[in-house]
Scaffold this motif. Sequence first.
Motif, PDB file in Angstrom:
ATOM      1  N   ARG A   8       0.857  -1.193   0.000  1.00  0.00           N
ATOM      2  CA  ARG A   8       0.000   0.000   0.000  1.00  0.00           C
ATOM      3  C   ARG A   8       0.884   1.232   0.000  1.00  0.00           C
ATOM      4  O   ARG A   8       1.803   1.337   0.813  1.00  0.00           O
ATOM      5  N   GLU A  32       1.196   3.977   1.364  1.00  0.00           N
ATOM      6  CA  GLU A  32       0.760   4.775   2.508  1.00  0.00           C
ATOM      7  C   GLU A  32       1.293   6.203   2.387  1.00  0.00           C
ATOM      8  O   GLU A  32       2.461   6.401   2.057  1.00  0.00           O
ATOM      9  N   PHE A  43       4.637  -0.846  12.010  1.00  0.00           N
ATOM     10  CA  PHE A  43       3.181  -0.747  12.185  1.00  0.00           C
ATOM     11  C   PHE A  43       2.507  -0.280  10.893  1.00  0.00           C
ATOM     12  O   PHE A  43       1.518  -0.860  10.453  1.00  0.00           O
ATOM     13  N   ARG A  44       3.011   0.790  10.304  1.00  0.00           N
ATOM     14  CA  ARG A  44       2.416   1.292   9.063  1.00  0.00           C
ATOM     15  C   ARG A  44       3.513   1.362   8.007  1.00  0.00           C
ATOM     16  O   ARG A  44       4.345   2.256   8.018  1.00  0.00           O
ATOM     17  N   VAL A  45       3.522   0.377   7.145  1.00  0.00           N
ATOM     18  CA  VAL A  45       4.570   0.275   6.137  1.00  0.00           C
ATOM     19  C   VAL A  45       3.955   0.176   4.753  1.00  0.00           C
ATOM     20  O   VAL A  45       2.740   0.046   4.612  1.00  0.00           O
ATOM     21  N   GLN A  56       0.203 -10.202   5.243  1.00  0.00           N
ATOM     22  CA  GLN A  56      -1.096 -10.436   5.861  1.00  0.00           C
ATOM     23  C   GLN A  56      -1.350 -11.936   5.988  1.00  0.00           C
ATOM     24  O   GLN A  56      -0.845 -12.732   5.194  1.00  0.00           O
ATOM     25  N   GLU A  93      -5.159  -0.289  15.641  1.00  0.00           N
ATOM     26  CA  GLU A  93      -5.650  -1.533  15.023  1.00  0.00           C
ATOM     27  C   GLU A  93      -4.544  -2.568  14.825  1.00  0.00           C
ATOM     28  O   GLU A  93      -3.515  -2.285  14.224  1.00  0.00           O
ATOM     29  N   LEU A  94      -4.842  -3.781  15.338  1.00  0.00           N
ATOM     30  CA  LEU A  94      -3.941  -4.908  15.123  1.00  0.00           C
ATOM     31  C   LEU A  94      -4.544  -5.815  14.051  1.00  0.00           C
ATOM     32  O   LEU A  94      -3.892  -6.147  13.069  1.00  0.00           O
ATOM     33  N   SER A 149      -8.817 -10.816   9.333  1.00  0.00           N
ATOM     34  CA  SER A 149      -7.597 -10.351   8.662  1.00  0.00           C
ATOM     35  C   SER A 149      -6.541  -9.990   9.702  1.00  0.00           C
ATOM     36  O   SER A 149      -6.785  -9.177  10.590  1.00  0.00           O
ATOM     37  N   GLY A 208      -2.589  -8.739  10.369  1.00  0.00           N
ATOM     38  CA  GLY A 208      -1.345  -8.169   9.845  1.00  0.00           C
ATOM     39  C   GLY A 208      -0.181  -8.818  10.563  1.00  0.00           C
ATOM     40  O   GLY A 208      -0.121  -8.813  11.802  1.00  0.00           O
ATOM     41  N   ARG A 225       2.408  -6.087  12.169  1.00  0.00           N
ATOM     42  CA  ARG A 225       1.863  -5.493  13.402  1.00  0.00           C
ATOM     43  C   ARG A 225       1.893  -6.514  14.530  1.00  0.00           C
ATOM     44  O   ARG A 225       2.095  -6.168  15.695  1.00  0.00           O
TER      45      ARG A 225
HETATM   46  P1  ATP Z   1      -5.380   1.124   9.026  1.00  0.00           P
HETATM   47  O1  ATP Z   1      -6.741   1.690   9.356  1.00  0.00           O
HETATM   48  O2  ATP Z   1      -4.467   1.014  10.229  1.00  0.00           O
HETATM   49  O3  ATP Z   1      -4.730   1.733   7.824  1.00  0.00           O
HETATM   50  P2  ATP Z   1      -6.799  -0.865   7.607  1.00  0.00           P
HETATM   51  O4  ATP Z   1      -8.107  -0.861   8.338  1.00  0.00           O
HETATM   52  O5  ATP Z   1      -6.674  -0.163   6.317  1.00  0.00           O
HETATM   53  O6  ATP Z   1      -5.629  -0.397   8.599  1.00  0.00           O
HETATM   54  P3  ATP Z   1      -7.147  -3.507   6.639  1.00  0.00           P
HETATM   55  O7  ATP Z   1      -7.381  -3.072   5.259  1.00  0.00           O
HETATM   56  O8  ATP Z   1      -8.295  -3.974   7.470  1.00  0.00           O
HETATM   57  O9  ATP Z   1      -6.351  -2.367   7.424  1.00  0.00           O
HETATM   58  O10 ATP Z   1      -5.993  -4.604   6.610  1.00  0.00           O
HETATM   59  C1  ATP Z   1      -6.015  -5.750   7.433  1.00  0.00           C
HETATM   60  C2  ATP Z   1      -4.797  -5.803   8.344  1.00  0.00           C
HETATM   61  O11 ATP Z   1      -3.593  -5.614   7.595  1.00  0.00           O
HETATM   62  C3  ATP Z   1      -4.756  -4.705   9.394  1.00  0.00           C
HETATM   63  O12 ATP Z   1      -5.552  -5.044  10.511  1.00  0.00           O
HETATM   64  C4  ATP Z   1      -3.296  -4.620   9.711  1.00  0.00           C
HETATM   65  O13 ATP Z   1      -2.933  -5.615  10.646  1.00  0.00           O
HETATM   66  C5  ATP Z   1      -2.632  -4.925   8.386  1.00  0.00           C
HETATM   67  N1  ATP Z   1      -2.212  -3.682   7.705  1.00  0.00           N
HETATM   68  C6  ATP Z   1      -2.975  -2.870   6.949  1.00  0.00           C
HETATM   69  N2  ATP Z   1      -2.258  -1.835   6.482  1.00  0.00           N
HETATM   70  C7  ATP Z   1      -0.992  -2.002   6.952  1.00  0.00           C
HETATM   71  C8  ATP Z   1       0.218  -1.269   6.786  1.00  0.00           C
HETATM   72  N3  ATP Z   1       0.281  -0.181   6.044  1.00  0.00           N
HETATM   73  N4  ATP Z   1       1.317  -1.727   7.413  1.00  0.00           N
HETATM   74  C9  ATP Z   1       1.284  -2.857   8.167  1.00  0.00           C
HETATM   75  N5  ATP Z   1       0.163  -3.594   8.341  1.00  0.00           N
HETATM   76  C10 ATP Z   1      -0.965  -3.186   7.737  1.00  0.00           C
END
Ligand code: ATP
Length: 462
Positions: free
Chosen positions: A202, A204, A212-214, A219, A286-287, A328, A330, A333
């Motif tokens: 993604r 981001e 945590f946010r990469v 997944q 969110e985990l 789902s 991550g 995380r």
């Molecule tokens: P956030 O709101 O934190 O961006 P999200 O709701 O978009 O997350 P989901 O699309 O539900 O996340 O993705 C499912 C799982 O994938 C998340 O619960 C998380 O554990 C993981 N995840 C999502 N985006 C990332 C990211 N950028 N980096 C690391 N893990 C991620």
Amino acid sequence: MAHDETPKVSMEDIISLCKRRGFIYQGSEIYGGLAGTWDYGPLGVMLKDSIKRLWWKRFVDDRLDMYGVDAALLMNPKVWVASGHVGGFADPLVEDLKTKKRYRADHLLEEAGLNPAGKTPAEMTEMISINAVKSPEGNPLGDVRQFNMMFKTNIGAIESEENISYLRPETAQGMFVNFKNIQDTFHPKLPFGMAQIGKAFRNEIAPRDFVFRVREFEQMEIEYFVKPTEWRDIFESFRKEVWNFIKDIGLEESKLHELEIGDGDRAHYSARTIDFEYDFPFGKKELYGLAYRTDFDLKAHAEGSKVDLSYFDEENKERYIPHCIEPSFGLDRTILAVLATAYRTDNLGGEERVYLKLSPAVAPYTIAVFPLLKNKEALTHKAKEVWKTLRDIAAGKGISSAKITYDEVGSIGKRYRRQDEVGTPMCVTVDFDTLEKGTVTVRDRDTGEQKVVKVEDLATLL
Ligand code: ATP
């Protein structure tokens, strides 16, 4: 500090330990890094592997209703049109008008104590203006606009609009497009599920908080297909399974919190979502997610591909598109939560130390074997013999033999510190008594206590 207390740990402490001990390094570090990417080192690979195995065991191996897949990362671009990602997989972006740095508008609003949930970009722009929200540098912000988070790439030799594809932003779609294959090959009855572990990408806007946010992450996802009338009970059973899984990997139940996502705030495909939040060092975030995706995806792919993705219910003699529950997880995380939960400092025998109180189920090494001295051939020879014996015993018990390590570098004290920092629950030292009496010294990671054990009794440690 008492041994069982979890101290407040800083992200700097965790990042520094990860680098020092070979868990996680900055991506492309020698070139100054690449934002939102991290490389897992040998210990990180082992930790990741243990977590993946435990997840796969709970959700695939120990059940008869689950089908594992490993779909291609690159998919036909029509997949992402049908799934709604080309049209709607976007985050709200806002620009610092002075530095031109980009931020997540919703994050800036939350940090300013406002609630952006369910707001459109225009409404967020208005909130920023009314409340005079500034960038983290204190500069004015521009208008909020939607930014699609999928990484685009071209397939084949020619770059053109026709051959655009995307790196998958979730593993889920790789399962929906294989729904028919699984039905045709295995003829499962509802309810049944598909599971997959793999990378997702993604773009981001603001990667942060270590792994945590990469922009590239892993997944572990399940798409579980159900009769439309049965979704509630199955949603509840997966809700419980999330709690069971966090216990498998040694996370703390008191740190996990469920957040029911309100009507206006759910993703476009979801009729019910629970976010599982965890207490990270930087707050409750969110985990994992658990979503009831209805028949949205199979219906969308049936329309997009013109292939029938319905299911024939023999019992009721009716044909319909199954509904879907999606837990789902991550992985990155999870790793961060595991490391932050396990991080401890204390004073052992007058010396400050850091140790990871990892559950033996996920610790990279279960046992480290040392010779008391590395320049005494008789001791190193015997220690390697003990190491090999323990590896064989581990393998016999279904534990990877790689979990038994051997270390002779530096003094005994340094080896203990090193193994404490990577969370090895036990260290076994081979000394002169081993040669004479057949005993070794076993040291406990958490208490530092040592006891003398007969070599033939070591098997009980595993
Ligand atoms: P956030 O709101 O934190 O961006 P999200 O709701 O978009 O997350 P989901 O699309 O539900 O996340 O993705 C499912 C799982 O994938 C998340 O619960 C998380 O554990 C993981 N995840 C999502 N985006 C990332 C990211 N950028 N980096 C690391 N893990 C991620």
